[in-house]
Design a protein around this motif. Structure first.
Motif, PDB file in Angstrom:
ATOM      1  N   ASP A  42      55.235  13.263  98.171  1.00 46.55           N
ATOM      2  CA  ASP A  42      54.810  13.588  96.805  1.00 46.55           C
ATOM      3  C   ASP A  42      55.239  15.007  96.432  1.00 46.55           C
ATOM      4  N   ALA A  43      55.027  15.949  97.358  1.00 43.48           N
ATOM      5  CA  ALA A  43      55.397  17.345  97.068  1.00 43.48           C
ATOM      6  C   ALA A  43      56.909  17.469  96.884  1.00 43.48           C
ATOM      7  N   ILE A  44      57.674  16.751  97.691  1.00 43.73           N
ATOM      8  CA  ILE A  44      59.144  16.770  97.536  1.00 43.73           C
ATOM      9  C   ILE A  44      59.517  16.237  96.150  1.00 43.73           C
ATOM     10  N   GLY A  45      58.871  15.138  95.759  1.00 45.14           N
ATOM     11  CA  GLY A  45      59.158  14.549  94.450  1.00 45.14           C
ATOM     12  C   GLY A  45      58.837  15.521  93.322  1.00 45.14           C
ATOM     13  N   CYS A  46      57.689  16.191  93.419  1.00 40.84           N
ATOM     14  CA  CYS A  46      57.291  17.144  92.365  1.00 40.84           C
ATOM     15  C   CYS A  46      58.302  18.285  92.272  1.00 40.84           C
ATOM     16  N   VAL A  47      58.646  18.883  93.423  1.00 35.72           N
ATOM     17  CA  VAL A  47      59.555  20.039  93.412  1.00 35.72           C
ATOM     18  C   VAL A  47      60.940  19.612  92.926  1.00 35.72           C
ATOM     19  N   THR A  48      61.396  18.456  93.384  1.00 29.65           N
ATOM     20  CA  THR A  48      62.724  17.999  92.988  1.00 29.65           C
ATOM     21  C   THR A  48      62.795  17.700  91.490  1.00 29.65           C
ATOM     22  N   SER A  49      61.690  17.214  90.938  1.00 32.49           N
ATOM     23  CA  SER A  49      61.695  16.866  89.505  1.00 32.49           C
ATOM     24  C   SER A  49      61.487  18.097  88.624  1.00 32.49           C
ATOM     25  N   GLY A  50      61.098  19.208  89.225  1.00 34.53           N
ATOM     26  CA  GLY A  50      60.859  20.430  88.444  1.00 34.53           C
ATOM     27  C   GLY A  50      59.453  20.504  87.874  1.00 34.53           C
ATOM     28  N   VAL A  51      58.619  19.485  88.152  1.00 39.39           N
ATOM     29  CA  VAL A  51      57.224  19.524  87.683  1.00 39.39           C
ATOM     30  C   VAL A  51      56.337  19.726  88.909  1.00 39.39           C
ATOM     31  N   TYR A  52      56.073  20.975  89.234  1.00 41.75           N
ATOM     32  CA  TYR A  52      55.383  21.268  90.485  1.00 41.75           C
ATOM     33  C   TYR A  52      54.442  22.446  90.269  1.00 41.75           C
ATOM     34  N   CYS A  53      53.544  22.628  91.239  1.00 40.96           N
ATOM     35  CA  CYS A  53      52.722  23.835  91.246  1.00 40.96           C
ATOM     36  C   CYS A  53      53.053  24.589  92.538  1.00 40.96           C
ATOM     37  N   GLU A  54      52.576  25.826  92.629  1.00 42.33           N
ATOM     38  CA  GLU A  54      52.889  26.615  93.826  1.00 42.33           C
ATOM     39  C   GLU A  54      52.347  25.974  95.091  1.00 42.33           C
ATOM     40  N   GLY A  55      51.236  25.187  94.934  1.00 43.82           N
ATOM     41  CA  GLY A  55      50.678  24.492  96.095  1.00 43.82           C
ATOM     42  C   GLY A  55      51.672  23.499  96.678  1.00 43.82           C
ATOM     43  N   ASP A  56      52.456  22.839  95.818  1.00 44.69           N
ATOM     44  CA  ASP A  56      53.479  21.900  96.324  1.00 44.69           C
ATOM     45  C   ASP A  56      54.514  22.658  97.153  1.00 44.69           C
ATOM     46  N   VAL A  57      54.931  23.816  96.626  1.00 39.51           N
ATOM     47  CA  VAL A  57      55.950  24.607  97.338  1.00 39.51           C
ATOM     48  C   VAL A  57      55.392  25.091  98.685  1.00 39.51           C
ATOM     49  N   ALA A  58      54.136  25.563  98.658  1.00 37.19           N
ATOM     50  CA  ALA A  58      53.520  26.041  99.912  1.00 37.19           C
ATOM     51  C   ALA A  58      53.385  24.893 100.912  1.00 37.19           C
ATOM     52  N   GLU A  59      53.070  23.708 100.421  1.00 39.49           N
ATOM     53  CA  GLU A  59      52.943  22.555 101.332  1.00 39.49           C
ATOM     54  C   GLU A  59      54.278  22.286 102.034  1.00 39.49           C
ATOM     55  N   LEU A  60      55.361  22.368 101.292  1.00 46.53           N
ATOM     56  CA  LEU A  60      56.682  22.145 101.906  1.00 46.53           C
ATOM     57  C   LEU A  60      57.001  23.250 102.914  1.00 46.53           C
ATOM     58  N   LEU A  61      56.574  24.475 102.602  1.00 40.87           N
ATOM     59  CA  LEU A  61      56.878  25.597 103.502  1.00 40.87           C
ATOM     60  C   LEU A  61      56.077  25.546 104.803  1.00 40.87           C
ATOM     61  N   ALA A  62      55.088  24.624 104.846  1.00 39.87           N
ATOM     62  CA  ALA A  62      54.286  24.475 106.065  1.00 39.87           C
ATOM     63  C   ALA A  62      54.601  23.164 106.789  1.00 39.87           C
ATOM     64  N   ALA A  63      55.635  22.455 106.338  1.00 34.26           N
ATOM     65  CA  ALA A  63      55.919  21.120 106.892  1.00 34.26           C
ATOM     66  C   ALA A  63      56.222  21.187 108.394  1.00 34.26           C
ATOM     67  N   GLU A  64      55.682  20.206 109.115  1.00 37.81           N
ATOM     68  CA  GLU A  64      55.898  20.111 110.562  1.00 37.81           C
ATOM     69  C   GLU A  64      56.382  18.706 110.911  1.00 37.81           C
ATOM     70  N   GLY A  65      56.957  18.544 112.077  1.00 37.80           N
ATOM     71  CA  GLY A  65      57.255  17.233 112.635  1.00 37.80           C
ATOM     72  C   GLY A  65      58.042  16.339 111.682  1.00 37.80           C
ATOM     73  N   ARG A  66      57.511  15.132 111.459  1.00 42.06           N
ATOM     74  CA  ARG A  66      58.232  14.177 110.603  1.00 42.06           C
ATOM     75  C   ARG A  66      58.321  14.647 109.159  1.00 42.06           C
ATOM     76  N   ASP A  67      57.286  15.369 108.731  1.00 41.59           N
ATOM     77  CA  ASP A  67      57.329  15.918 107.365  1.00 41.59           C
ATOM     78  C   ASP A  67      58.491  16.903 107.233  1.00 41.59           C
TER      79      ASP A  67
END
Ligand code: SF4
Length: 348
Positions: free
Chosen positions: A4-29
């Protein structure tokens, strides 16, 4: 779900929380994040990678950034200022080696800055007259009125790294330097017809949320190239005892920048982990190799002033061969110039 966070960031409709979630991705994420970034890169740029030669022609600096080996008060540095003839010769040999651009970098060297930056402008125009590849000027901060002369002297780019968009942290890592003047370099460069590069450093005490804000703010400057580099502690500096930035955090930052800003150039720098660090940075969506340093020029890197230079692993020849092994093709100077022209056209 990271999807979901990837979709939001890629579409340009995101909040900083989405970006932070991606910056903390581990393992399969994390694998999913990297795969999405590669897909975006491949769609825009195919398997073509731009290559930049690095000419750190003066290691003198008037500033005292606590993270930097070349800070004014580090007396352990053996400093140099290359003769113009040597820089012109280096530019010629870099062009012959097939790179697309020469990055003319100096500290904020008072000698090169006096006389209205006369020596620096003269050096840029001598390089412009000698070679046909792109020219990036990386002189630190410069006055607004220098941007047009710099463009007229032959520079295609102005590079100036904010390192962080957190004003408090900026004060800690950039001392008394002016946050707004540094940020505005990019806007001033654009107004003069120069392309602009910005960058952040990863692991200098920022939180994941702070890093997310910096990446978003950096993208909002409209810079044409954006880089993230992990902090490397330097001997003789106040931050020597600090923990180094983590490679994985740099990799995540590269991938997030690619999703946020699909049309920008994003470097895989050789200046943190040398040639061994190239595959994972390209794997995260980078499309430029920077800090290519020939072994014979007696030149230093920045974060890693010696790593992989004398052994030739940062030479253009070696980098091109590694790119081939990884399934990429180095773009030629004509392709690169066309990219710069189209980007400049879009800025008008
Ligand atoms: S980071 Fe740049 S401005 Fe700061 S001390 Fe180093 S060379 Fe000078």
């Amino acid at each position: 779900m990271i999807t979901d966070a990837i979709g939001c960031v890629t579409s340009g409709v995101y909040c900083e929380g989405d970006v932070a979630e991606l910056l903390a991705a581990e393992g399969r994420d994390l694998e999913e994040l990297l795969s999405a970034a590669r897909e975006v890169r491949d769609r825009r740029f195919g398997n073509r990678v731009f290559t930049y030669g690095f000419a750190y022609f003066s290691t003198h600096c008037r500033n005292d950034c606590p993270f930097c080996y070349y800070r004014r008060s580090n007396t352990s540095v053996q400093r140099y200022r290359k003769d113009p003839e040597d820089v012109v010769a280096l530019a010629g040999s870099l062009e012959d080696s097939g790179v697309d651009l020469i990055d003319m970098t100096m500290g904020e060297d008072p000698v090169m800055r006096d006389d209205g930056f006369g020596r620096f402008l003269s050096l840029v125009s001598r390089v412009r007259d000698a070679v046909g590849i792109g020219i990036m000027a990386s002189p630190g901060t410069v006055p607004r009125e220098l941007m047009v002369p710099l463009r007229e002297a032959g520079a295609d780019w102005l590079a100036c790294y904010q390192e962080t968009y957190d004003r408090t942290l900026f004060g800690r890592v950039r001392g008394s330097q002016d946050f707004d003047i540094r940020r505005d370099q990019k806007t001033w460069a654009h107004a003069a017809g120069l392309l602009a590069e910005d960058g952040i450093m990863v692991g200098i005490g920022e939180s994941t949320e702070g890093r997310a804000r910096s990446i978003v703010d950096m993208g909002l400057t409209g810079c044409d190239q954006m880089r993230a580099m992990a902090f490397v502690p330097q001997t003789g500096t106040p931050m020597f005892a600090c923990d180094p930035g983590r490679e994985v955090d740099e990799i995540r930052a590269i991938a997030v920048m690619r999703l946020l800003c699909p049309d920008r150039l994003i470097p895989a720098s050789l200046d943190v982990d040398g040639i061994a660090g190239l595959p994972c940075r390209l794997n995260a969506g980078a499309n430029v190799v920077t800090s290519i340093v020939p072994s014979e020029g007696d030149l230093a890197g920045v974060a890693q002033h010696e790593l992989d230079i004398a052994n030739g692993n940062r030479s253009a020849e070696h980098v091109m061969s590694v790119l081939g092994d990884l399934g990429f093709e180095p773009a030629n100077a004509g392709e690169y110039r066309r990219w710069m022209d189209s980007r400049r056209e879009a800025l008008r």
